[in-house]
Design a protein around this motif. Structure first.
Motif: not given
Length: 400
Positions: A174-186
Motif C-alpha cells: 500500500i505504501s509503495r503504491v501511494l508513494l510511487r504510483t507507477n514510477r520505478r523510483f520515488y
C-alpha cells in the motif's frame, strides 16, 4: 440563475462574484445561487460584502465520507458491468490484445482494493482522506491511480481471485503504491505524497528541514489566532522570522511555501498558490498534517525520501545508488533495504542538525524551536527497533 464554479476561484474573485450576484438580484427579480468555498465564507462572513448575505438563505453542503461515496460508486459500476455482461464476459481492448473477465472477478478485485485501503490497518485511508481533504474528486484520482499501479503484483490479484475470500494488500505494498504510483523510483515532485526533506542545492543555504519546519511551525500555531482573528491563519512574515533566526533563507521560505501550497499542504487566506508575499496569511491543511505524520512515524516514507534527496555526502549517495540499482528491481524494495535507506537518511539529517545547532548556539542562547522541529532521536529509535525485529525473524535458534 446559478453562478457555477465560483468556488474554484480565489478569495477576491469569489467576493467579487458575490457583489455581482447582489447586483443581478437588484436589477432582475430572480433567485441567484452562488457557491463559495467554506474558507471564504467562514473567514469573511462578518466583513463586507458577505455581511449583507441573508442568513436564512445560506446553505452549507457537507461532503459525505469518501468511503461511502466510493462504495456507492463501485456498486453502480458493478451493476452496470453485470448488465453489460448479460450477453457475454466483459472485454477490454489493450495494446497487447483483448482482456476478458467476468463481473465477479471485477467485483473481487475492487473489493480487495477497497478493503486494503479502508479496512486493513486503515493506513491507506488516513493518507488518501488526508491528502484529498474535502476534495472528493481528488480522492477518486488517488484511488484510481492506486488501482492502476504496477506495484500490485499478479500474485496479489490471483490470491484474491482463486480463494474468493477477502484478501488485503500488505502495508508495504500500500505504501509503495501511494508513494510511487507507477514510477520505478520515488519522485516527490510527481507523487501525491511530497518529499519534506528535499532542498534546492542552488539555494544560498540548502536546508533539508525547511519544508518540514514550515508545516510543523504552522501546526504548532494552529490553535492561535492570527492578525485577522481567524484561528490557524498566521502572517507568513512571522513564520519566516522564526525560521530565518535559525539559519533559513527568507527567499527560500517564500519559495517553499509556494511549493507546499501547490501541493495542497498549505492554504493561504487569498486561496492563491502562484505568488506569496510576507503579509499573506497561511494555515496548514489536512494534507500537511498527513505529511508531518509520515515524516515522524513511517519508515516506508523515509526510505522513499532517501531516493529523492539532495545530499552533500558522497557515501550516502553511493549507498543509495547501490541499493537502487539492485536487480531484479523488486529486491531493492525489500523491507530491510527500506530500513537501511531510512536509517542512512536520518543519520545524515542528524549530521546536518548538529552543524546547525553548533552555528545557532553562537547567537541564540534560548529558543523554542524544539517545539516544532522534528525529533530525530525518536525516529532513530523506531527504525532501530524495526531493524532488530526484522533481523530476529531470520535468526535461527539452536536446536535443543
Amino acid at each position: 440563475m446559478g453562478l457555477d464554479n465560483c468556488d474554484k476561484r480565489n478569495r477576491d474573485e469569489q467576493l467579487l462574484m458575490f457583489q455581482v450576484a447582489k447586483w443581478v438580484q437588484h436589477e432582475v427579480r430572480c433567485l441567484v445561487i452562488l457557491p463559495l468555498r467554506l474558507e471564504t465564507f467562514e473567514n469573511h462572513r462578518n466583513e463586507p460584502p458577505l455581511d449583507t448575505a441573508l442568513k436564512d438563505l445560506i446553505f452549507r453542503i457537507e461532503p459525505p465520507p469518501f468511503q461511502e461515496v466510493l462504495t456507492k460508486r463501485l456498486r453502480l459500476v458493478l451493476a452496470t458491468a453485470k448488465i453489460d455482461s448479460s450477453s457475454g464476459p466483459l472485454t477490454y481492448q489493450m495494446s497487447g490484445g483483448t482482456v476478458m473477465l467476468s463481473p465477479d472477478k471485477l467485483e473481487r478485485y475492487l473489493r480487495m482494493m477497497m478493503g486494503s485501503l479502508f479496512e486493513y490497518e486503515r493506513y491507506g485511508r488516513r493518507i488518501i482522506v488526508g491528502l484529498a481533504g474535502r476534495d472528493t474528486r481528488r480522492a477518486f484520482e488517488i484511488f484510481l491511480e492506486f488501482c492502476r499501479s504496477g506495484y500490485i503484483s499478479e500474485a496479489d490479484i490471483f490470491q484474491s481471485q482463486a480463494t474468493g475470500e477477502h484478501q488485503f494488500l500488505s502495508k508495504a505494498v500500500i505504501s509503495r503504491v501511494l508513494l510511487r504510483t507507477n514510477r520505478r523510483f520515488y519522485d516527490g515532485d510527481e507523487s501525491f505524497v511530497k518529499n519534506l526533506f528535499q532542498c534546492d542545492p542552488a539555494s544560498e543555504s540548502p536546508d533539508p528541514f525547511l519544508r518540514y519546519n514550515i508545516l510543523s511551525w504552522l501546526r504548532h500555531h494552529r490553535m492561535g489566532r492570527g492578525p485577522s482573528g481567524i484561528r490557524g491563519y498566521h502572517r507568513l512574515q512571522s513564520l519566516a522570522s522564526d525560521l530565518v533566526a535559525h539559519g533559513a533563507n527568507f527567499e527560500s521560505v517564500l519559495e517553499q511555501c509556494q511549493y507546499l501550497a501547490r501541493a495542497g499542504c498549505i492554504l493561504s487566506e487569498h486561496l492563491r498558490s502562484d505568488s506569496f508575499s510576507p503579509d499573506d496569511l497561511i494555515a496548514i491543511t489536512p494534507a500537511g498534517q498527513v505529511h508531518l505524520q509520515l515524516a515522524q512515524n513511517d519508515q516506508h516514507y523515509l526510505g522513499a525520501c532517501a531516493e529523492d534527496c539532495w545530499m552533500a555526502d558522497a557515501n550516502f549517495a553511493y549507498n543509495m545508488q547501490r541499493r537502487m540499482a539492485i536487480t531484479p528491481y523488486w529486491k531493492s524494495l525489500a523491507w530491510h533495504i527500506t530500513l537501511d535507506s531510512a536509517w542512512d537518511l536520518v543519520g545524515y539529517l542528524k549530521t546536518v542538525r548538529n552543524k546547525q545547532l553548533a552555528y545557532d548556539g553562537r547567537f541564540l542562547a534560548q529558543s523554542d524551536r524544539d517545539r516544532w522541529q522534528i525529533n530525530l532521536d525518536i525516529i532513530t529509535n523506531d527504525i532501530e527497533r524495526e531493524i532488530l525485529n526484522d533481523r530476529a525473524k531470520y535468526h535461527i535458534r539452536p536446536s535443543t
